[in-house]
Design a protein around this motif. Structure first.
Motif, PDB file in Angstrom:
ATOM      1  N   ARG A 199     -26.001   5.017 -18.062  1.00  0.00           N
ATOM      2  CA  ARG A 199     -25.063   5.492 -17.043  1.00  0.00           C
ATOM      3  C   ARG A 199     -23.704   4.803 -17.170  1.00  0.00           C
ATOM      4  NH1 ARG A 199     -26.749   7.017 -11.022  1.00  0.00           N
ATOM      5  NH2 ARG A 199     -27.861   8.468 -12.374  1.00  0.00           N
ATOM      6  N   VAL A 200     -23.718   3.487 -17.345  1.00  0.00           N
ATOM      7  CA  VAL A 200     -22.453   2.753 -17.470  1.00  0.00           C
ATOM      8  C   VAL A 200     -21.729   3.154 -18.753  1.00  0.00           C
ATOM      9  CG1 VAL A 200     -21.393   0.481 -17.731  1.00  0.00           C
ATOM     10  CG2 VAL A 200     -23.250   0.806 -16.085  1.00  0.00           C
ATOM     11  N   ALA A 201     -22.470   3.233 -19.854  1.00  0.00           N
ATOM     12  CA  ALA A 201     -21.862   3.504 -21.152  1.00  0.00           C
ATOM     13  C   ALA A 201     -21.282   4.910 -21.262  1.00  0.00           C
ATOM     14  CB  ALA A 201     -22.884   3.277 -22.265  1.00  0.00           C
ATOM     15  N   TYR A 202     -21.950   5.888 -20.660  1.00  0.00           N
ATOM     16  CA  TYR A 202     -21.561   7.277 -20.884  1.00  0.00           C
ATOM     17  C   TYR A 202     -20.856   7.949 -19.719  1.00  0.00           C
ATOM     18  CZ  TYR A 202     -24.163   7.188 -25.244  1.00  0.00           C
ATOM     19  OH  TYR A 202     -24.600   6.882 -26.515  1.00  0.00           O
ATOM     20  N   THR A 203     -20.862   7.359 -18.553  1.00  0.00           N
ATOM     21  CA  THR A 203     -20.181   7.997 -17.425  1.00  0.00           C
ATOM     22  C   THR A 203     -18.947   7.239 -16.967  1.00  0.00           C
ATOM     23  OG1 THR A 203     -21.467   6.878 -15.693  1.00  0.00           O
ATOM     24  CG2 THR A 203     -22.394   8.906 -16.615  1.00  0.00           C
ATOM     25  N   PHE A 204     -18.742   6.022 -17.491  1.00  0.00           N
ATOM     26  CA  PHE A 204     -17.575   5.233 -17.080  1.00  0.00           C
ATOM     27  C   PHE A 204     -16.542   5.193 -18.190  1.00  0.00           C
ATOM     28  CE2 PHE A 204     -15.314   1.184 -17.404  1.00  0.00           C
ATOM     29  CZ  PHE A 204     -14.564   1.241 -16.241  1.00  0.00           C
ATOM     30  N   GLU A 205     -15.272   5.368 -17.781  1.00  0.00           N
ATOM     31  CA  GLU A 205     -14.137   5.190 -18.686  1.00  0.00           C
ATOM     32  C   GLU A 205     -12.961   4.713 -17.855  1.00  0.00           C
ATOM     33  OE1 GLU A 205     -11.438   8.225 -21.146  1.00  0.00           O
ATOM     34  OE2 GLU A 205     -13.446   7.967 -22.017  1.00  0.00           O
ATOM     35  N   ALA A 206     -12.418   3.564 -18.248  1.00  0.00           N
ATOM     36  CA  ALA A 206     -11.335   2.971 -17.471  1.00  0.00           C
ATOM     37  C   ALA A 206     -10.068   3.824 -17.543  1.00  0.00           C
ATOM     38  CB  ALA A 206     -11.041   1.565 -17.979  1.00  0.00           C
ATOM     39  N   LYS A 207      -9.266   3.729 -16.494  1.00  0.00           N
ATOM     40  CA  LYS A 207      -7.995   4.430 -16.437  1.00  0.00           C
ATOM     41  C   LYS A 207      -6.862   3.433 -16.205  1.00  0.00           C
ATOM     42  CE  LYS A 207     -10.072   8.659 -14.572  1.00  0.00           C
ATOM     43  NZ  LYS A 207     -10.058   9.644 -13.464  1.00  0.00           N
ATOM     44  N   GLY A 208      -5.640   3.905 -16.378  1.00  0.00           N
ATOM     45  CA  GLY A 208      -4.487   3.033 -16.187  1.00  0.00           C
ATOM     46  C   GLY A 208      -3.833   2.699 -17.510  1.00  0.00           C
ATOM     47  N   ARG A 209      -2.595   2.288 -17.439  1.00  0.00           N
ATOM     48  CA  ARG A 209      -1.812   2.057 -18.650  1.00  0.00           C
ATOM     49  C   ARG A 209      -2.438   1.000 -19.558  1.00  0.00           C
ATOM     50  NH1 ARG A 209       4.416   0.894 -17.704  1.00  0.00           N
ATOM     51  NH2 ARG A 209       4.144   2.991 -16.835  1.00  0.00           N
ATOM     52  N   LYS A 210      -2.969  -0.079 -18.976  1.00  0.00           N
ATOM     53  CA  LYS A 210      -3.479  -1.199 -19.769  1.00  0.00           C
ATOM     54  C   LYS A 210      -4.877  -0.940 -20.318  1.00  0.00           C
ATOM     55  CE  LYS A 210      -4.170  -6.220 -19.531  1.00  0.00           C
ATOM     56  NZ  LYS A 210      -4.085  -7.439 -18.662  1.00  0.00           N
ATOM     57  N   TYR A 211      -5.740  -0.295 -19.515  1.00  0.00           N
ATOM     58  CA  TYR A 211      -7.147  -0.167 -19.894  1.00  0.00           C
ATOM     59  C   TYR A 211      -7.583   1.262 -20.171  1.00  0.00           C
ATOM     60  CZ  TYR A 211      -7.264  -4.871 -17.895  1.00  0.00           C
ATOM     61  OH  TYR A 211      -7.021  -6.194 -17.618  1.00  0.00           O
ATOM     62  N   ASP A 212      -6.657   2.194 -20.240  1.00  0.00           N
ATOM     63  CA  ASP A 212      -7.003   3.604 -20.362  1.00  0.00           C
ATOM     64  C   ASP A 212      -7.941   3.871 -21.538  1.00  0.00           C
ATOM     65  OD1 ASP A 212      -6.674   6.351 -19.481  1.00  0.00           O
ATOM     66  OD2 ASP A 212      -5.629   6.668 -21.381  1.00  0.00           O
ATOM     67  N   GLY A 213      -9.069   4.514 -21.232  1.00  0.00           N
ATOM     68  CA  GLY A 213     -10.015   4.909 -22.263  1.00  0.00           C
ATOM     69  C   GLY A 213     -11.034   3.847 -22.649  1.00  0.00           C
ATOM     70  N   LYS A 214     -10.917   2.644 -22.078  1.00  0.00           N
ATOM     71  CA  LYS A 214     -11.844   1.574 -22.442  1.00  0.00           C
ATOM     72  C   LYS A 214     -13.198   1.783 -21.774  1.00  0.00           C
ATOM     73  CE  LYS A 214      -8.668  -0.419 -24.851  1.00  0.00           C
ATOM     74  NZ  LYS A 214      -8.721  -0.355 -26.342  1.00  0.00           N
ATOM     75  N   LYS A 215     -14.243   1.280 -22.433  1.00  0.00           N
ATOM     76  CA  LYS A 215     -15.614   1.492 -21.983  1.00  0.00           C
ATOM     77  C   LYS A 215     -16.294   0.158 -21.662  1.00  0.00           C
ATOM     78  CE  LYS A 215     -17.373   5.144 -22.500  1.00  0.00           C
ATOM     79  NZ  LYS A 215     -17.550   6.295 -21.573  1.00  0.00           N
ATOM     80  N   GLU A 216     -17.521   0.242 -21.174  1.00  0.00           N
ATOM     81  CA  GLU A 216     -18.331  -0.943 -20.897  1.00  0.00           C
ATOM     82  C   GLU A 216     -19.760  -0.661 -21.305  1.00  0.00           C
ATOM     83  OE1 GLU A 216     -17.614  -2.905 -17.156  1.00  0.00           O
ATOM     84  OE2 GLU A 216     -19.737  -3.401 -16.920  1.00  0.00           O
ATOM     85  N   MET A 217     -20.367  -1.630 -22.005  1.00  0.00           N
ATOM     86  CA  MET A 217     -21.736  -1.456 -22.484  1.00  0.00           C
ATOM     87  C   MET A 217     -22.598  -2.631 -22.049  1.00  0.00           C
ATOM     88  SD  MET A 217     -23.862   0.435 -24.113  1.00  0.00           S
ATOM     89  CE  MET A 217     -25.601   0.007 -23.975  1.00  0.00           C
ATOM     90  N   PRO A 218     -23.453  -2.448 -21.024  1.00  0.00           N
ATOM     91  CA  PRO A 218     -24.361  -3.525 -20.611  1.00  0.00           C
ATOM     92  C   PRO A 218     -25.381  -3.828 -21.705  1.00  0.00           C
ATOM     93  CG  PRO A 218     -24.188  -1.812 -18.927  1.00  0.00           C
ATOM     94  CD  PRO A 218     -23.587  -1.255 -20.180  1.00  0.00           C
ATOM     95  N   CYS A 219     -26.021  -4.973 -21.612  1.00  0.00           N
ATOM     96  CA  CYS A 219     -27.089  -5.267 -22.550  1.00  0.00           C
ATOM     97  C   CYS A 219     -28.155  -6.127 -21.874  1.00  0.00           C
ATOM     98  CB  CYS A 219     -26.582  -5.918 -23.823  1.00  0.00           C
ATOM     99  SG  CYS A 219     -25.684  -7.442 -23.596  1.00  0.00           S
TER     100      CYS A 219
END
Length: 262
Positions: A199-219
């Motif tokens: 859910r975190v990896a595939y449904t989240f994508e950061a927005k904003g000038r600095k972080y736009d498009g960045k993802k997060e992958m728990p482990c």
């Protein structure tokens, strides 16, 4: 009513505001995470304690004491703060070494009890662009070894940052949402954590000038030796007695699992 020794317990440690002079920004959204976790875990039968803005020494003392207190089936700890690889920071800005916290729970009191740690903190300053791979195996540093029957779920991969905004962290808010959805609380722990990762990896994508498009992958780092169901809703059996997560443990053909990343 279950007595204190018969309860599953959860300890929530959330550092949102740091002491004056500490060069760490206030973590807006941390309070929302804490309140939602408290509500949901209480509903699932946990005795929940919330500790806001403790110092590093207070965090060490807290977990040293908690590791010797009785628990029914499962002890859950949530540590939410700024962090680096291998540590989170107390409100005084001093590091709390996770390896030291884990070793407290390698004792007779916690033997054969499920220990689950959720770590909402950065593990470095890198940002994840979201690269697809066929499979992923991460070699964790040896100092992150944990006791048997323990699982540690990190919000992000080694070296990377974890995201939070005014509405809370993507990791803990996603965890809460899964537990609220029908059927998920009854899942075996590693299956639940795998769905959380997805859910975190595939449904989240950061927005904003600095972080736009960045993802997060728990482990997930696990030394579980059995299938456990720590959030299974309590039911009544034929004799009117309450069932617990222990009664749902798969005990046949048990073998220790390899520490793995899901």
């Amino acid at each position: 009513m279950d007595g204190p020794e018969e309860c599953n317990r959860a300890v929530l440690v959330s550092v949102a505001t740091f002491d004056s002079g500490v060069p760490l920004e206030k973590r807006s959204g941390a309070n929302r995470d804490a309140k939602k976790l408290h509500r949901i875990l209480t509903k699932l039968g946990y005795k929940v304690e919330l500790h806001m803005d403790p110092s590093s020494k207070e965090i060490y003392n807290l977990f040293s004491e908690e590791s010797r207190r009785p628990v029914k089936d499962c002890f859950l700890a949530v540590l939410s703060s700024h962090g680096e690889e291998g540590c989170v920071f107390g409100s005084d800005g001093k590091p709390v070494r996770l390896s030291r916290v884990f070793t407290y729970f390698d004792n007779e009191c916690m033997e054969k009890k499920t220990k689950l740690f959720l770590i909402q903190a950065c593990r470095g300053g890198a940002l994840d662009d979201g690269v697809e791979v066929d499979s992923s195996v991460s070699r964790f540093p040896p100092y992150l070894s944990v006791p048997v029957d323990t699982a540690v779920m990190f919000a992000t991969s080694p070296g990377y940052g974890a995201f939070m905004n005014l509405t809370g962290s993507v990791f803990l808010q996603s965890f809460c949402s899964l537990l609220e959805e029908q059927g998920h609380s009854n899942l075996e722990l590693t299956k639940l954590m795998t769905r959380l990762s997805h859910r975190v990896a595939y449904t989240f994508e950061a927005k904003g000038r600095k972080y736009d498009g960045k993802k997060e992958m728990p482990c997930l780092l696990t030394r579980l030796t059995r299938d456990v169901f720590p959030f299974a809703e309590t039911e009544k059996d034929r004799n009117g007695e309450r069932m617990s997560a222990t009664s749902l443990v798969v005990s046949q053909n048990v073998r220790q699992r390899i520490v793995s990343l899901s």
